[in-house]
Design a protein around this motif. Structure first.
Motif, PDB file in Angstrom:
ATOM      1  N   LEU A   7       7.127  -9.962  -1.698  1.00 18.99           N
ATOM      2  CA  LEU A   7       6.723  -8.923  -0.758  1.00 18.99           C
ATOM      3  C   LEU A   7       7.622  -7.695  -0.902  1.00 18.99           C
ATOM      4  CD1 LEU A   7       4.878  -8.065   1.586  1.00 18.99           C
ATOM      5  CD2 LEU A   7       6.437  -9.251   3.139  1.00 18.99           C
ATOM      6  N   ALA A   8       8.916  -7.909  -1.052  1.00 18.94           N
ATOM      7  CA  ALA A   8       9.856  -6.797  -1.227  1.00 18.94           C
ATOM      8  C   ALA A   8       9.572  -6.052  -2.520  1.00 18.94           C
ATOM      9  CB  ALA A   8      11.286  -7.325  -1.216  1.00 18.94           C
ATOM     10  N   ARG A   9       9.311  -6.780  -3.581  1.00 17.54           N
ATOM     11  CA  ARG A   9       9.025  -6.184  -4.889  1.00 17.54           C
ATOM     12  C   ARG A   9       7.770  -5.326  -4.830  1.00 17.54           C
ATOM     13  NH1 ARG A   9       6.810  -7.800 -10.198  1.00 17.54           N
ATOM     14  NH2 ARG A   9       5.529  -9.344  -9.175  1.00 17.54           N
ATOM     15  N   LEU A  10       6.729  -5.838  -4.198  1.00 14.85           N
ATOM     16  CA  LEU A  10       5.483  -5.079  -4.073  1.00 14.85           C
ATOM     17  C   LEU A  10       5.656  -3.876  -3.155  1.00 14.85           C
ATOM     18  CD1 LEU A  10       2.864  -7.968  -3.860  1.00 14.85           C
ATOM     19  CD2 LEU A  10       3.421  -6.532  -5.834  1.00 14.85           C
ATOM     20  N   CYS A  11       6.442  -4.052  -2.104  1.00 12.86           N
ATOM     21  CA  CYS A  11       6.688  -2.948  -1.172  1.00 12.86           C
ATOM     22  C   CYS A  11       7.468  -1.824  -1.850  1.00 12.86           C
ATOM     23  CB  CYS A  11       7.421  -3.462   0.064  1.00 12.86           C
ATOM     24  SG  CYS A  11       7.292  -2.343   1.456  1.00 12.86           S
ATOM     25  N   ASP A  12       8.371  -2.175  -2.760  1.00 12.62           N
ATOM     26  CA  ASP A  12       9.103  -1.159  -3.518  1.00 12.62           C
ATOM     27  C   ASP A  12       8.147  -0.283  -4.316  1.00 12.62           C
ATOM     28  OD1 ASP A  12      11.565  -1.957  -2.577  1.00 12.62           O
ATOM     29  OD2 ASP A  12      12.099  -3.092  -4.380  1.00 12.62           O
ATOM     30  N   CYS A  13       7.126  -0.896  -4.870  1.00 11.60           N
ATOM     31  CA  CYS A  13       6.174  -0.149  -5.701  1.00 11.60           C
ATOM     32  C   CYS A  13       5.110   0.573  -4.886  1.00 11.60           C
ATOM     33  CB  CYS A  13       5.470  -1.091  -6.667  1.00 11.60           C
ATOM     34  SG  CYS A  13       6.513  -1.646  -8.004  1.00 11.60           S
ATOM     35  N   TYR A  14       4.585  -0.088  -3.881  1.00 11.27           N
ATOM     36  CA  TYR A  14       3.397   0.422  -3.195  1.00 11.27           C
ATOM     37  C   TYR A  14       3.588   0.656  -1.701  1.00 11.27           C
ATOM     38  CZ  TYR A  14       1.482  -1.709  -7.434  1.00 11.27           C
ATOM     39  OH  TYR A  14       1.239  -2.073  -8.738  1.00 11.27           O
ATOM     40  N   GLY A  15       4.803   0.506  -1.208  1.00  8.84           N
ATOM     41  CA  GLY A  15       5.050   0.619   0.227  1.00  8.84           C
ATOM     42  C   GLY A  15       4.590   1.930   0.834  1.00  8.84           C
ATOM     43  N   ALA A  16       4.653   3.001   0.076  1.00 12.24           N
ATOM     44  CA  ALA A  16       4.227   4.308   0.596  1.00 12.24           C
ATOM     45  C   ALA A  16       2.738   4.344   0.907  1.00 12.24           C
ATOM     46  CB  ALA A  16       4.573   5.403  -0.408  1.00 12.24           C
ATOM     47  N   LEU A  17       1.986   3.396   0.380  1.00  7.71           N
ATOM     48  CA  LEU A  17       0.546   3.349   0.625  1.00  7.71           C
ATOM     49  C   LEU A  17       0.200   2.596   1.912  1.00  7.71           C
ATOM     50  CD1 LEU A  17      -0.562   2.606  -3.041  1.00  7.71           C
ATOM     51  CD2 LEU A  17      -0.576   4.814  -1.856  1.00  7.71           C
ATOM     52  N   LEU A  18       1.186   1.946   2.509  1.00  7.02           N
ATOM     53  CA  LEU A  18       0.972   1.263   3.785  1.00  7.02           C
ATOM     54  C   LEU A  18       1.081   2.271   4.927  1.00  7.02           C
ATOM     55  CD1 LEU A  18       3.224  -1.895   3.254  1.00  7.02           C
ATOM     56  CD2 LEU A  18       0.737  -1.764   3.020  1.00  7.02           C
ATOM     57  N   THR A  19       0.598   1.874   6.097  1.00  2.00           N
ATOM     58  CA  THR A  19       0.785   2.721   7.267  1.00  2.00           C
ATOM     59  C   THR A  19       2.252   2.694   7.672  1.00  2.00           C
ATOM     60  OG1 THR A  19       0.430   0.959   8.886  1.00  2.00           O
ATOM     61  CG2 THR A  19      -1.545   2.127   8.102  1.00  2.00           C
ATOM     62  N   ALA A  20       2.663   3.672   8.445  1.00  2.00           N
ATOM     63  CA  ALA A  20       4.057   3.720   8.906  1.00  2.00           C
ATOM     64  C   ALA A  20       4.397   2.452   9.695  1.00  2.00           C
ATOM     65  CB  ALA A  20       4.293   4.966   9.748  1.00  2.00           C
ATOM     66  N   HIS A  21       3.477   1.993  10.519  1.00  2.01           N
ATOM     67  CA  HIS A  21       3.691   0.781  11.321  1.00  2.01           C
ATOM     68  C   HIS A  21       3.877  -0.434  10.410  1.00  2.01           C
ATOM     69  CE1 HIS A  21       3.443  -1.927  14.723  1.00  2.01           C
ATOM     70  NE2 HIS A  21       2.465  -2.586  14.122  1.00  2.01           N
ATOM     71  N   GLN A  22       3.019  -0.566   9.408  1.00  2.00           N
ATOM     72  CA  GLN A  22       3.138  -1.685   8.480  1.00  2.00           C
ATOM     73  C   GLN A  22       4.465  -1.629   7.723  1.00  2.00           C
ATOM     74  OE1 GLN A  22      -0.509  -0.959   6.304  1.00  2.00           O
ATOM     75  NE2 GLN A  22      -1.418  -2.861   7.075  1.00  2.00           N
ATOM     76  N   ARG A  23       4.845  -0.441   7.255  1.00  2.00           N
ATOM     77  CA  ARG A  23       6.117  -0.298   6.534  1.00  2.00           C
ATOM     78  C   ARG A  23       7.286  -0.716   7.414  1.00  2.00           C
ATOM     79  NH1 ARG A  23       3.890   4.509   4.769  1.00  2.00           N
ATOM     80  NH2 ARG A  23       5.155   5.717   6.224  1.00  2.00           N
ATOM     81  N   GLN A  24       7.238  -0.320   8.671  1.00  2.00           N
ATOM     82  CA  GLN A  24       8.327  -0.645   9.598  1.00  2.00           C
ATOM     83  C   GLN A  24       8.422  -2.154   9.813  1.00  2.00           C
ATOM     84  OE1 GLN A  24       8.167   1.796  13.074  1.00  2.00           O
ATOM     85  NE2 GLN A  24       9.796   0.718  14.110  1.00  2.00           N
ATOM     86  N   ILE A  25       7.290  -2.798  10.007  1.00  2.00           N
ATOM     87  CA  ILE A  25       7.271  -4.252  10.219  1.00  2.00           C
ATOM     88  C   ILE A  25       7.756  -4.972   8.955  1.00  2.00           C
ATOM     89  CG2 ILE A  25       5.769  -6.255  10.634  1.00  2.00           C
ATOM     90  CD1 ILE A  25       6.030  -4.566  13.141  1.00  2.00           C
ATOM     91  N   VAL A  26       7.240  -4.573   7.812  1.00  2.00           N
ATOM     92  CA  VAL A  26       7.632  -5.212   6.548  1.00  2.00           C
ATOM     93  C   VAL A  26       9.122  -5.005   6.290  1.00  2.00           C
ATOM     94  CG1 VAL A  26       7.330  -5.171   4.039  1.00  2.00           C
ATOM     95  CG2 VAL A  26       5.325  -5.131   5.529  1.00  2.00           C
ATOM     96  N   ALA A  27       9.628  -3.816   6.538  1.00  2.00           N
ATOM     97  CA  ALA A  27      11.053  -3.538   6.308  1.00  2.00           C
ATOM     98  C   ALA A  27      11.936  -4.426   7.173  1.00  2.00           C
ATOM     99  CB  ALA A  27      11.353  -2.062   6.587  1.00  2.00           C
ATOM    100  N   GLN A  28      11.574  -4.620   8.413  1.00  2.00           N
ATOM    101  CA  GLN A  28      12.368  -5.479   9.288  1.00  2.00           C
ATOM    102  C   GLN A  28      12.335  -6.930   8.804  1.00  2.00           C
ATOM    103  OE1 GLN A  28      12.013  -4.751  13.656  1.00  2.00           O
ATOM    104  NE2 GLN A  28      10.599  -3.141  12.995  1.00  2.00           N
ATOM    105  N   TYR A  29      11.182  -7.347   8.328  1.00  2.00           N
ATOM    106  CA  TYR A  29      11.010  -8.723   7.870  1.00  2.00           C
ATOM    107  C   TYR A  29      11.740  -8.959   6.550  1.00  2.00           C
ATOM    108  CZ  TYR A  29       8.550 -13.045   6.638  1.00  2.00           C
ATOM    109  OH  TYR A  29       8.239 -14.340   6.293  1.00  2.00           O
ATOM    110  N   VAL A  30      11.607  -8.026   5.615  1.00  2.00           N
ATOM    111  CA  VAL A  30      12.161  -8.201   4.275  1.00  2.00           C
ATOM    112  C   VAL A  30      13.609  -7.740   4.194  1.00  2.00           C
ATOM    113  CG1 VAL A  30      11.952  -7.407   1.886  1.00  2.00           C
ATOM    114  CG2 VAL A  30       9.908  -8.032   3.157  1.00  2.00           C
TER     115      VAL A  30
END
Length: 105
Positions: A7-30
């Motif tokens: 999830l972290a690896r994919l977020c590094d590549c494509y995280g900007a394509l998520l909504t701000a809310h999704q990015r925030q949740i994923v960042a806290q989790y990862v």
């Protein structure tokens, strides 16, 4: 591969394509290694809401990777770079400068 690492690896590549809310949740989790309950408390939503947001974000990121394959290409290139620098230590400095240029892109 570990699910959180993936999830972290994919977020590094494509995280900007998520909504701000999704990015925030994923960042806290990862990045912060928060539990679903901790994230829910911070965000003022239910634990199930956090879980659903993570699941949607993960599916989106996986779809981007399936379509584009950037994370896998980056990983393959990193392995090749490591192999080259082990074979020829003199290349390490040149490769580091190229990596800096790549990271700036």
């Amino acid at each position: 591969m570990d699910k959180i690492f993936q999830l972290a690896r994919l977020c590094d590549c494509y995280g900007a394509l998520l909504t701000a809310h999704q990015r925030q949740i994923v960042a806290q989790y990862v990045d912060e290694n928060c539990s679903l309950a901790e994230i829910a408390e911070r965000e003022g939503i239910s634990r199930q809401g956090v879980r659903d947001t993570l699941r949607r974000a993960e599916k989106q990121l996986e779809a981007y990777e399936q379509a584009l394959g950037l994370a896998d290409k980056i990983q393959r290139h990193r392995r090749q770079i490591e192999k080259l620098t082990k074979q020829n230590p003199n290349l390490a400095t040149e490769i580091e400068s190229l990596q800096e240029i790549w990271n700036d892109l």
